[in-house]
Design a protein around this motif. Structure first.
Motif, PDB file in Angstrom:
ATOM      1  N   SER A  90       0.615  -1.476  -0.054  1.00  0.00           N
ATOM      2  CA  SER A  90      -0.074   0.262   0.443  1.00  0.00           C
ATOM      3  C   SER A  90       0.830   1.112  -0.118  1.00  0.00           C
ATOM      4  CB  SER A  90      -1.118  -0.188   1.167  1.00  0.00           C
ATOM      5  OG  SER A  90      -0.266   0.211   2.112  1.00  0.00           O
ATOM      6  N   ASP A  91       0.364   2.235  -0.181  1.00  0.00           N
ATOM      7  CA  ASP A  91       1.402   3.185  -0.728  1.00  0.00           C
ATOM      8  C   ASP A  91       1.476   3.418   0.976  1.00  0.00           C
ATOM      9  OD1 ASP A  91       1.035   4.254  -3.356  1.00  0.00           O
ATOM     10  OD2 ASP A  91      -1.035   5.374  -3.123  1.00  0.00           O
ATOM     11  N   GLY A  92       1.037   3.723   1.574  1.00  0.00           N
ATOM     12  CA  GLY A  92       1.240   3.889   3.467  1.00  0.00           C
ATOM     13  C   GLY A  92       2.718   2.999   3.809  1.00  0.00           C
ATOM     14  N   GLU A  93       2.515   1.964   3.673  1.00  0.00           N
ATOM     15  CA  GLU A  93       3.373   1.076   4.123  1.00  0.00           C
ATOM     16  C   GLU A  93       4.767   1.268   3.266  1.00  0.00           C
ATOM     17  OE1 GLU A  93       6.031  -2.365   5.554  1.00  0.00           O
ATOM     18  OE2 GLU A  93       3.652  -0.524   6.011  1.00  0.00           O
ATOM     19  N   ARG A  94       4.409   2.030   1.696  1.00  0.00           N
ATOM     20  CA  ARG A  94       5.844   1.946   1.201  1.00  0.00           C
ATOM     21  C   ARG A  94       6.749   3.158   2.042  1.00  0.00           C
ATOM     22  NH1 ARG A  94       3.927   3.699  -4.463  1.00  0.00           N
ATOM     23  NH2 ARG A  94       6.034   2.954  -5.091  1.00  0.00           N
ATOM     24  N   GLU A  95       5.888   3.986   2.220  1.00  0.00           N
ATOM     25  CA  GLU A  95       6.078   5.493   2.360  1.00  0.00           C
ATOM     26  C   GLU A  95       7.034   5.182   3.921  1.00  0.00           C
ATOM     27  OE1 GLU A  95       6.676   8.336   1.941  1.00  0.00           O
ATOM     28  OE2 GLU A  95       5.619   8.359  -0.021  1.00  0.00           O
ATOM     29  N   ARG A  96       6.115   4.230   4.428  1.00  0.00           N
ATOM     30  CA  ARG A  96       7.092   3.893   5.832  1.00  0.00           C
ATOM     31  C   ARG A  96       8.265   2.971   5.924  1.00  0.00           C
ATOM     32  NH1 ARG A  96       7.946  -0.469   8.982  1.00  0.00           N
ATOM     33  NH2 ARG A  96       7.067  -2.191   7.794  1.00  0.00           N
ATOM     34  N   ARG A  97       8.427   2.651   4.977  1.00  0.00           N
ATOM     35  CA  ARG A  97       9.347   1.472   4.856  1.00  0.00           C
ATOM     36  C   ARG A  97      10.286   2.500   3.855  1.00  0.00           C
ATOM     37  NH1 ARG A  97       8.366  -4.548   2.546  1.00  0.00           N
ATOM     38  NH2 ARG A  97       6.773  -5.413   4.216  1.00  0.00           N
ATOM     39  N   LEU A  98       9.753   3.257   3.423  1.00  0.00           N
ATOM     40  CA  LEU A  98      10.894   3.931   2.256  1.00  0.00           C
ATOM     41  C   LEU A  98      11.586   5.893   4.050  1.00  0.00           C
ATOM     42  CD1 LEU A  98      12.451   5.961   0.441  1.00  0.00           C
ATOM     43  CD2 LEU A  98      10.414   7.426   0.507  1.00  0.00           C
ATOM     44  N   ASP A  99      10.565   5.905   5.245  1.00  0.00           N
ATOM     45  CA  ASP A  99      11.309   6.449   6.464  1.00  0.00           C
ATOM     46  C   ASP A  99      12.292   5.770   7.202  1.00  0.00           C
ATOM     47  OD1 ASP A  99       9.601   8.707   5.340  1.00  0.00           O
ATOM     48  OD2 ASP A  99       7.291   8.161   7.051  1.00  0.00           O
ATOM     49  N   ASP A 100      11.752   4.226   7.437  1.00  0.00           N
ATOM     50  CA  ASP A 100      13.273   2.987   7.290  1.00  0.00           C
ATOM     51  C   ASP A 100      14.460   3.496   7.664  1.00  0.00           C
ATOM     52  OD1 ASP A 100      10.845   2.975   9.729  1.00  0.00           O
ATOM     53  OD2 ASP A 100       9.997   0.681   8.780  1.00  0.00           O
ATOM     54  N   ALA A 101      14.455   3.444   5.843  1.00  0.00           N
ATOM     55  CA  ALA A 101      15.499   3.126   4.971  1.00  0.00           C
ATOM     56  C   ALA A 101      16.290   4.066   4.642  1.00  0.00           C
ATOM     57  CB  ALA A 101      15.390   2.637   3.215  1.00  0.00           C
ATOM     58  N   ILE A 102      15.653   5.036   5.289  1.00  0.00           N
ATOM     59  CA  ILE A 102      16.179   6.699   4.921  1.00  0.00           C
ATOM     60  C   ILE A 102      17.003   7.096   6.685  1.00  0.00           C
ATOM     61  CG2 ILE A 102      15.864   8.720   5.060  1.00  0.00           C
ATOM     62  CD1 ILE A 102      13.752   8.706   3.194  1.00  0.00           C
ATOM     63  N   GLN A 103      16.048   6.281   7.471  1.00  0.00           N
ATOM     64  CA  GLN A 103      16.513   6.753   9.000  1.00  0.00           C
ATOM     65  C   GLN A 103      17.867   6.050   9.546  1.00  0.00           C
ATOM     66  OE1 GLN A 103      15.880   9.384  11.749  1.00  0.00           O
ATOM     67  NE2 GLN A 103      14.525   9.915   9.336  1.00  0.00           N
ATOM     68  N   ARG A 104      17.786   4.584   8.673  1.00  0.00           N
ATOM     69  CA  ARG A 104      18.544   3.908   8.937  1.00  0.00           C
ATOM     70  C   ARG A 104      19.846   4.307   8.038  1.00  0.00           C
ATOM     71  NH1 ARG A 104      14.555  -0.235   8.026  1.00  0.00           N
ATOM     72  NH2 ARG A 104      15.910  -0.865   5.749  1.00  0.00           N
ATOM     73  N   PHE A 105      20.483   4.635   7.262  1.00  0.00           N
ATOM     74  CA  PHE A 105      20.719   5.324   5.849  1.00  0.00           C
ATOM     75  C   PHE A 105      21.926   6.877   6.924  1.00  0.00           C
ATOM     76  CE2 PHE A 105      22.417   8.660   3.445  1.00  0.00           C
ATOM     77  CZ  PHE A 105      23.343   8.261   2.182  1.00  0.00           C
ATOM     78  N   VAL A 106      20.546   7.076   7.609  1.00  0.00           N
ATOM     79  CA  VAL A 106      21.432   8.565   7.946  1.00  0.00           C
ATOM     80  C   VAL A 106      21.824   8.241   9.410  1.00  0.00           C
ATOM     81  CG1 VAL A 106      20.677  10.523   9.291  1.00  0.00           C
ATOM     82  CG2 VAL A 106      19.650  10.181   7.355  1.00  0.00           C
ATOM     83  N   HIS A 107      21.149   7.299  10.273  1.00  0.00           N
ATOM     84  CA  HIS A 107      22.354   6.670  10.800  1.00  0.00           C
ATOM     85  C   HIS A 107      24.018   6.800  11.183  1.00  0.00           C
ATOM     86  CE1 HIS A 107      18.542   7.632  13.041  1.00  0.00           C
ATOM     87  NE2 HIS A 107      18.554   7.708  13.979  1.00  0.00           N
ATOM     88  N   GLU A 108      23.792   5.459   9.739  1.00  0.00           N
ATOM     89  CA  GLU A 108      24.998   5.021   9.376  1.00  0.00           C
ATOM     90  C   GLU A 108      25.681   5.927   9.260  1.00  0.00           C
ATOM     91  OE1 GLU A 108      26.817   1.720   9.252  1.00  0.00           O
ATOM     92  OE2 GLU A 108      24.674   1.265  10.347  1.00  0.00           O
ATOM     93  N   VAL A 109      25.357   6.750   8.189  1.00  0.00           N
ATOM     94  CA  VAL A 109      26.438   8.069   7.291  1.00  0.00           C
ATOM     95  C   VAL A 109      26.540   8.326   8.721  1.00  0.00           C
ATOM     96  CG1 VAL A 109      26.287   9.720   6.129  1.00  0.00           C
ATOM     97  CG2 VAL A 109      25.012   7.703   5.346  1.00  0.00           C
ATOM     98  N   ALA A 110      26.187   9.052   9.426  1.00  0.00           N
ATOM     99  CA  ALA A 110      25.666   9.651  10.477  1.00  0.00           C
ATOM    100  C   ALA A 110      27.648   9.679  11.473  1.00  0.00           C
ATOM    101  CB  ALA A 110      24.834  10.423  11.918  1.00  0.00           C
TER     102      ALA A 110
END
Length: 136
Positions: A90-110
């Protein structure tokens, strides 16, 4: 009837992801980029296991996950085929997964202490692999 397409994927022994996850991610990427087209037949469980020198149960688990997610279609007695494209989440699930992936990326890169512009440029380069499919 199409012949099984060889899957040109590699398993990295130093990768923190389990082998099943590496296989799933590689097949998803090949489908998402258009390298594997709808209707293409995949190698058998045994065939891919031999190619990757992994246990057939590992490949079977990866194929089962991809089938359950709608990436592959299992045809009784014929094998596994790339499924016709459709929105799997669903669009909502896609957005949630994108947010999760971005947060993981940001934490790793930081933790790597690179300037944001450097990380964004590298991310842009990495995402360009999706461009050929999106333009077609």
């Amino acid at each position: 009837m199409s012949r099984p397409q060889p899957l040109m994927i590699q398993i990295a022994t130093g990768d923190a992801r389990p082998i099943v996850k590496q296989i799933v991610d590689a097949v998803r990427l090949k489908i998402a980029t258009g390298e594997l087209l709808a209707g293409a037949q995949l190698p058998s469980v045994r065939g891919l296991a031999q190619q990757l020198t992994v246990n057939p149960n590992t490949v079977a688990k990866a194929y089962a996950e991809l089938t359950a997610e709608g990436w592959l279609d299992a045809r009784q007695g014929l094998g596994l085929y790339v499924a016709t494209p459709r929105q799997r989440l669903s669009d909502g699930e896609r957005e949630r997964r994108l947010d999760d992936a971005i947060q993981r990326f940001v934490h790793e890169v930081a933790a790597l202490d690179y300037p944001p512009q450097h990380a964004l440029a590298r991310l842009d380069d990495a995402l360009r692999v999706l461009a050929p499919k999106k333009l077609a």
